[in-house]
Design a protein around this motif. Structure first.
Motif, short mmCIF file in Angstrom:
data_model
loop_
_atom_site.label_atom_id
_atom_site.label_comp_id
_atom_site.label_asym_id
_atom_site.label_seq_id
_atom_site.Cartn_x
_atom_site.Cartn_y
_atom_site.Cartn_z
N PRO A 24 -23.04 74.57 38.49
CA PRO A 24 -23.34 73.96 37.19
C PRO A 24 -22.93 72.48 37.09
O PRO A 24 -21.92 72.05 37.66
N PHE A 25 -23.72 71.75 36.33
CA PHE A 25 -23.43 70.35 36.04
C PHE A 25 -23.54 70.13 34.53
O PHE A 25 -24.39 70.73 33.88
N ILE A 26 -22.67 69.27 34.02
CA ILE A 26 -22.84 68.79 32.65
C ILE A 26 -23.64 67.50 32.76
O ILE A 26 -23.34 66.63 33.60
N ALA A 27 -24.67 67.39 31.94
CA ALA A 27 -25.57 66.24 32.02
C ALA A 27 -25.93 65.76 30.63
O ALA A 27 -25.81 66.50 29.65
N ASN A 28 -26.37 64.51 30.56
CA ASN A 28 -26.89 63.95 29.32
C ASN A 28 -28.39 63.76 29.43
O ASN A 28 -28.90 63.35 30.49
N TYR A 29 -29.09 64.03 28.34
CA TYR A 29 -30.52 63.75 28.24
C TYR A 29 -30.70 62.24 28.28
O TYR A 29 -29.99 61.50 27.59
N ILE A 30 -31.64 61.77 29.10
CA ILE A 30 -31.93 60.34 29.19
C ILE A 30 -33.28 60.01 28.55
O ILE A 30 -33.38 59.18 27.67
N SER A 31 -34.36 60.71 29.01
CA SER A 31 -35.70 60.39 28.51
C SER A 31 -36.66 61.53 28.82
O SER A 31 -36.35 62.43 29.60
N GLY A 32 -37.82 61.44 28.22
CA GLY A 32 -38.88 62.41 28.43
C GLY A 32 -39.05 63.32 27.23
O GLY A 32 -38.15 63.46 26.41
N GLU A 33 -40.25 63.92 27.14
CA GLU A 33 -40.54 64.87 26.07
C GLU A 33 -40.35 66.28 26.61
O GLU A 33 -40.93 66.65 27.63
N LEU A 34 -39.51 67.05 25.95
CA LEU A 34 -39.19 68.40 26.38
C LEU A 34 -40.44 69.28 26.35
O LEU A 34 -41.03 69.48 25.30
N LYS A 83 -25.77 68.35 20.57
CA LYS A 83 -26.41 69.66 20.77
C LYS A 83 -26.56 69.93 22.27
O LYS A 83 -26.65 69.01 23.07
N ILE A 84 -26.63 71.21 22.62
CA ILE A 84 -26.75 71.65 24.00
C ILE A 84 -28.07 72.42 24.16
O ILE A 84 -28.42 73.24 23.32
N VAL A 92 -33.67 76.26 22.80
CA VAL A 92 -32.92 75.99 21.59
C VAL A 92 -31.98 74.82 21.86
O VAL A 92 -31.46 74.68 22.98
N LEU A 93 -31.82 73.97 20.87
CA LEU A 93 -30.78 72.94 20.90
C LEU A 93 -29.73 73.41 19.91
O LEU A 93 -29.99 73.49 18.71
N ALA A 94 -28.57 73.76 20.42
CA ALA A 94 -27.55 74.41 19.60
C ALA A 94 -26.21 73.73 19.74
O ALA A 94 -25.94 73.07 20.76
N ASN A 95 -25.36 73.90 18.73
CA ASN A 95 -23.98 73.43 18.91
C ASN A 95 -23.23 74.48 19.72
O ASN A 95 -23.73 75.58 19.96
N LYS A 96 -22.02 74.14 20.15
CA LYS A 96 -21.26 75.02 21.04
C LYS A 96 -21.10 76.43 20.46
O LYS A 96 -21.28 77.42 21.17
N GLU A 97 -20.78 76.54 19.18
CA GLU A 97 -20.54 77.85 18.58
C GLU A 97 -21.82 78.69 18.57
O GLU A 97 -21.78 79.90 18.77
N GLU A 98 -22.95 78.07 18.31
CA GLU A 98 -24.23 78.80 18.26
C GLU A 98 -24.62 79.36 19.62
O GLU A 98 -25.31 80.37 19.71
N THR A 104 -28.77 75.48 41.30
CA THR A 104 -28.07 74.58 40.39
C THR A 104 -28.54 74.85 38.96
O THR A 104 -29.63 75.37 38.73
N CYS A 105 -27.69 74.47 38.00
CA CYS A 105 -28.09 74.52 36.60
C CYS A 105 -27.43 73.36 35.86
O CYS A 105 -26.43 72.81 36.33
N ALA A 106 -27.99 73.00 34.72
CA ALA A 106 -27.47 71.87 33.95
C ALA A 106 -27.23 72.26 32.50
O ALA A 106 -28.09 72.87 31.86
N ILE A 107 -26.05 71.90 32.04
CA ILE A 107 -25.71 71.99 30.62
C ILE A 107 -26.08 70.62 30.07
O ILE A 107 -25.36 69.65 30.26
N ILE A 108 -27.25 70.53 29.44
CA ILE A 108 -27.80 69.23 29.03
C ILE A 108 -27.44 68.97 27.58
O ILE A 108 -27.78 69.75 26.69
N GLN A 109 -26.79 67.83 27.37
CA GLN A 109 -26.35 67.44 26.04
C GLN A 109 -27.34 66.46 25.42
O GLN A 109 -27.69 65.45 26.03
N PHE A 110 -27.82 66.79 24.23
CA PHE A 110 -28.66 65.93 23.42
C PHE A 110 -27.77 65.50 22.25
O PHE A 110 -27.68 66.21 21.26
N GLU A 111 -27.06 64.39 22.41
CA GLU A 111 -26.03 63.96 21.46
C GLU A 111 -25.03 65.10 21.27
O GLU A 111 -24.34 65.47 22.19
#
Length: 128
Positions: free
Chosen positions: A83-93, A16-17, A102-108, A7-14
């Motif tokens: 793959p899953f699309i997910a949202n960040y909830i908590s914790g320190e990366l 950024k991915i 990297v936390l990047a926008n879609k184009e980056e 499995t893998c996760a596309i994790i969204q931080f607001e």
């Protein structure tokens, strides 16, 4: 050749991915990927991705959507990447296995040197 379910996760931080870079010691060294890992016996896909993300990068996520799985054959390994699309909830990366993140926008995201199996997932995500 046996197919390994991963499995893998596309994790969204607001807006950024998160993308993570494989370490030099891993297979496919320094390639970029969406974080995740192998499904253990008797484990659901969702439980796997939540466990793997917590183990690998120390954060909690909420699953939003499952994308299309990708079957990819590397020279000595065949994987089904779920793959899953997910949202960040908590914790320190904190990276426990990977070299960088990297936390990047879609184009980056397009500028990164991705592991081959992750490319169809990236393309499907960018088309949403």
């Amino acid at each position: 050749m046996k197919t390994l379910k991963v499995t893998c996760a596309i994790i969204q931080f607001e807006n950024k991915i998160l993308a993570v870079q494989r370490s030099e010691k891993m297979k496919l060294p320094l390639k970029w990927e969406f974080a995740g890992g192998k499904i253990e016996a008797g484990e659901s896909e969702v439980n796997c991705i939540k466990r793997e993300i917590l183990e690998e990068i120390n954060i909690h996520i909420e699953i939003n959507e499952r994308l299309t799985p990708v079957i990819h054959e590397y020279p000595n390994l065949k994987i089904e990447l779920i793959p899953f699309i997910a949202n960040y909830i908590s914790g320190e990366l904190k990276l426990r296995e990977h070299a960088n993140f990297v936390l990047a926008n879609k184009e980056e995201l397009l500028n990164l040197d991705w592991a081959e199996a992750d490319l169809p997932i990236l393309k499907e995500f960018l088309a949403l």
